[in-house]
Design an enzyme around this catalytic site. Structure first.
Site, PDB file in Angstrom:
ATOM      1  N   HIS A 159       0.843  -1.200   0.000  1.00 40.97           N
ATOM      2  CA  HIS A 159       0.000   0.000   0.000  1.00 40.97           C
ATOM      3  C   HIS A 159       0.879   1.251   0.000  1.00 40.97           C
ATOM      4  CE1 HIS A 159      -3.535   2.439   1.530  1.00 40.97           C
ATOM      5  NE2 HIS A 159      -2.531   3.165   1.990  1.00 40.97           N
ATOM      6  N   GLU A 160       1.859   1.297   0.885  1.00 41.25           N
ATOM      7  CA  GLU A 160       2.706   2.502   0.979  1.00 41.25           C
ATOM      8  C   GLU A 160       3.555   2.676  -0.286  1.00 41.25           C
ATOM      9  OE1 GLU A 160       1.717   4.417   3.047  1.00 41.25           O
ATOM     10  OE2 GLU A 160       0.851   3.156   4.595  1.00 41.25           O
ATOM     11  N   HIS A 176       1.566   4.168  -3.026  1.00 42.02           N
ATOM     12  CA  HIS A 176       1.319   5.613  -2.898  1.00 42.02           C
ATOM     13  C   HIS A 176       2.299   6.438  -3.744  1.00 42.02           C
ATOM     14  CE1 HIS A 176      -2.036   6.320  -0.334  1.00 42.02           C
ATOM     15  NE2 HIS A 176      -1.554   5.671   0.696  1.00 42.02           N
ATOM     16  N   GLU A 191      -5.942   6.524  -1.755  1.00 46.39           N
ATOM     17  CA  GLU A 191      -5.941   5.405  -0.810  1.00 46.39           C
ATOM     18  C   GLU A 191      -6.491   4.137  -1.453  1.00 46.39           C
ATOM     19  OE1 GLU A 191      -4.388   5.404   1.899  1.00 46.39           O
ATOM     20  OE2 GLU A 191      -3.984   7.546   2.026  1.00 46.39           O
ATOM     21  N   ASP A 202      -4.625   0.695  -1.911  1.00 44.99           N
ATOM     22  CA  ASP A 202      -5.163  -0.583  -1.416  1.00 44.99           C
ATOM     23  C   ASP A 202      -5.141  -1.635  -2.518  1.00 44.99           C
ATOM     24  OD1 ASP A 202      -5.660   0.191   1.183  1.00 44.99           O
ATOM     25  OD2 ASP A 202      -7.796   0.611   0.880  1.00 44.99           O
TER      26      ASP A 202
HETATM   27 ZN   LIG Z   1      -2.491   5.180   2.340  1.00 50.17          ZN
END
Ligand SMILES: [Zn+2]
Length: 672
Positions: free
Chosen positions: A512-513, A516, A573, A577
């Protein structure tokens, strides 16, 4: 202190808090949480979490209660033990121990706080009372900003979007007491009702401070009028996700030209800013609105407004009557919580907020093992490799942009656990009998620390979260990923669990990070953290089409009667995800090889998805869901799970879903 740098985070950081069980057990991957009566292809979240949801009602002092709240809860008790020990007034305590101990003791001293009444704020009210000319507002507002109070706007420092090696002064919008500008501007019955309740709250706070009901009511009208004007000038939260829209570099003198009614030079001096010339303003229109209000509203109105922000900011450390009134609006009305959290939990949080690295250092000494760090690092490398393979395989991206994406991925650095250098708070005066004063002095320290960065080299070792935080973040200007010690525990990471479970948990977080860095926001920053386009026009167009699919998908989810997810607010986000789960699954498959066996009757792929789904098991009050959807870039838990698996053929294969079932929709969205 509000900053307008973006941090792509994993958790829901909004005010959601802790339960009451003193011995919360270790939350491990749990087949008992599964509701086998539900078809995983009909509603995977309900399947993965159904039994957990049934047997974990929301505690009275919570607005939401999730599986990793249990981790936060356990952690809270560990921090309390550290603080109880540190608070013993024994001779020979080192400075940091004495500071966190005395801060906590002062916060816990409810009797003393009640007995002192508003006396700790007398000097602050006196400053406001003595204002005799609007020209003096700048100095007073600087003083309030230094003290952690938030009237009108915010001033701090940050990396320049277009030169990530430079730290510049930053001015941002602010000055409102409701959670977002839309709360002032929307006309639906819920919004109208919330504004009435907010005004009643402002009135009662002034009454508690000694005003008669009629005066207090008139004060509330004034506060609402000024804040509504500020809200009208503010950028909405979707626009604020667009770095180009909030990047307005100026010279110091330009600020005075933009809003001439405010004495900026007096403000910068009184705020304690070092010499600077370059400054970035998030929204010039907002400061023009501020300027208009400075001209139109009377000095008396400004005094009322400043008095309100003083009471509002300090409420949590004031006597019980203020505390209860503050909870009644910000807890009960806005989040649906029924009871205030126990005092000790709030005081643990305040200590973490204000002296976080002094507390965090002790926390790390007690709880964090090197083994966890090593295995996490191994997983980070596996995830980076998987994301690289994912980029290589993308059908929609040309070789030129793929090459650049690879360069950016390679440049991402990671920090795990805790800072190498701990912040030194020794200059902050902490008194055992002055909770409000401690809070103000700690805020002054932090405000000055931020301003002192202006014009200095960027500190790449700094952390934006403390070690006891169940969260993680990607920072596009640093181009780094950061995992505080606390998240490296079950249900995210379990050193005794199989790889499938850990890749579905912390692996998904790492993915997830990393993603980003390549979401609709992150993709606009280059490997060095500069806002600079590295995409071919054709690839950018392809990206936007795919992102629009995710936007539409999440915008179609209904979370409460008449309330939908804001697909644009949550786009980054949701993209993270979706990409995160995909690359975590790839990394797992690369790691476990082909002969991995079933455990508890589930294949590795099934355990991976179950582990991911169960991270998000939660119950949430409707008020809290509404607040989240209005203000939080993260989607509510159920949709973070179902929204992702709907888009994954790998999921449909793992659970033998048939085309047309809800978790096997025809039009799948895929960015990464
Ligand atoms: Zn996030």
């Amino acid at each position: 202190m509000h900053k307008f740098v973006f941090l792509g985070t994993i958790a829901v950081c909004a005010a959601f808090a802790q339960p009451n069980s003193p011995n919360a057990s270790m939350v491990r991957f749990d087949v008992k949480a599964i509701d086998k009566a539900v078809d995983p292809c009909a509603d995977f979240y309900q399947y993965a979490c159904g039994n957990w949801i049934k047997s974990n009602p929301i505690p009275a002092d919570q607005s939401r209660w999730g599986r990793f709240s249990e981790l936060e809860e356990r952690n809270k008790f560990a921090l309390r033990a550290i603080l109880d020990e540190a608070a013993k007034p024994e001779p020979g305590r080192d400075t940091a121990t004495r500071q966190i101990g005395d801060y906590y003791a002062a916060c816990m001293d409810e009797k003393g706080i009640d007995a002192r009444g508003l006396a700790p704020l007398a000097a602050e009210f006196d400053r406001i009372h003595k204002l005799s000319d609007k020209a003096q507002l700048a100095e007073l507002i600087a003083h309030q900003h230094r003290s952690g109070i938030g009237p009108l706007f915010s001033f701090s420092s940050g990396q320049d979007f277009k030169d990530s090696t430079a730290v510049v002064a930053q001015l941002d919008q602010g000055g409102i007491g409701l959670p977002d500008r839309d709360y002032y501007l929307k006309d639906d019955p819920k919004s109208v009702e919330l504004r009435q309740k907010y005004m009643a709250h402002v009135q009662r706070m002034f009454e508690l401070a000694g005003r008669d009901p009629e005066t207090a009511k008139a004060y509330a009208v004034t506060v609402m009028r000024l804040e509504t004007e500020l809200a009208k000038g503010s950028l909405d939260n979707v626009s604020r996700r667009d770095p180009e829209k909030i990047y307005h570099p100026m010279k110091r003198a330009d600020v005075a030209a933009m809003a001439p009614a405010f004495k900026w030079e007096q403000y910068f001096t009184a705020a304690g800013a070092p010499k600077f010339d370059a400054i970035v303003v998030s929204s010039p229109e907002f400061f023009k609105a501020v300027d208009r209000q400075l001209q139109e509203a009377s000095l008396e109105d400004w005094k009322i407004y400043l008095g309100w922000h003083l009471l509002h900011s300090e409420a949590v450390l004031l006597p019980s009557a203020f505390l209860k009134e503050n909870f009644d609006f910000y807890g009960r009305t806005l989040t649906g919580a029924v009871e205030m959290r126990p005092r000790w939990k709030r005081c643990v949080d305040f200590t973490d907020n204000q002296l976080g690295e002094a507390l965090g250092k002790k926390y790390v000494e007690k709880t964090f093992g090197a083994a966890g760090k090593e295995r996490t690092l191994k997983m980070v490398h596996a995830l980076e490799q998987a994301l690289g393979e994912d980029i290589d395989k993308l059908s929609w991206m040309t070789a030129a942009t793929k090459k650049e994406a690879r360069v950016k991925l390679k440049a991402i650095t990671n920090k795990i656990g805790y800072p190498d250098q701990w912040r030194d708070y020794s200059s902050v005066e902490i008194k055992r009998d002055d909770a409000v004063g401690n809070g103000i002095r700690a805020d002054q320290f932090e405000f000055q620390r931020q301003l002192d960065k202006i014009g200095k080299p960027v500190d790449r070792l700094e952390w934006a979260m403390t070690p006891p935080t169940v969260n993680a973040y990607y920072d596009p200007q640093m181009n780094n990923i950061n995992f505080p010690a606390e998240i490296l525990q079950p249900p995210f990471f379990d050193i005794s669990a199989d790889d499938a479970v850990n890749f579905g948990g912390i692996g998904m977080v790492i993915g997830h990070e990393l993603t980003h860095g390549f979401d609709d926001q992150g993709r606009q920053f280059d490997p060095k953290g500069n806002l600079q386009d590295w995409w071919t026009a054709a690839d950018a167009k392809e990206f936007e089409q795919r992102a629009a699919c995710v936007d539409d998908q999440y915008a179609s989810f209904t979370v409460a009667p008449g309330v939908h997810i804001n697909g644009k607010l949550t786009l980054g986000e949701n993209t993270a995800d979706n990409g995160g789960v995909r690359v975590a699954l790839m990394a797992m498959l690369n790691t476990i090889g082909k002969d991995a066996k079933k455990i508890d009757g589930y294949t590795p792929e099934q355990r991976f998805f179950l582990s991911f789904g169960q991270v998000w098991c939660s119950n949430q009050r409707e008020e809290s869901v509404r607040l989240q959807v209005a203000t939080d870039p993260h989607s509510p838990a159920k949709f973070r799970v179902n929204g992702v698996v709907q888009n994954m053929p790998e999921f449909q294969k793992a659970f033998s879903c048939k085309a047309g079932q809800p978790m096997a929709k025809a039009n799948v969205c895929r960015v990464w």
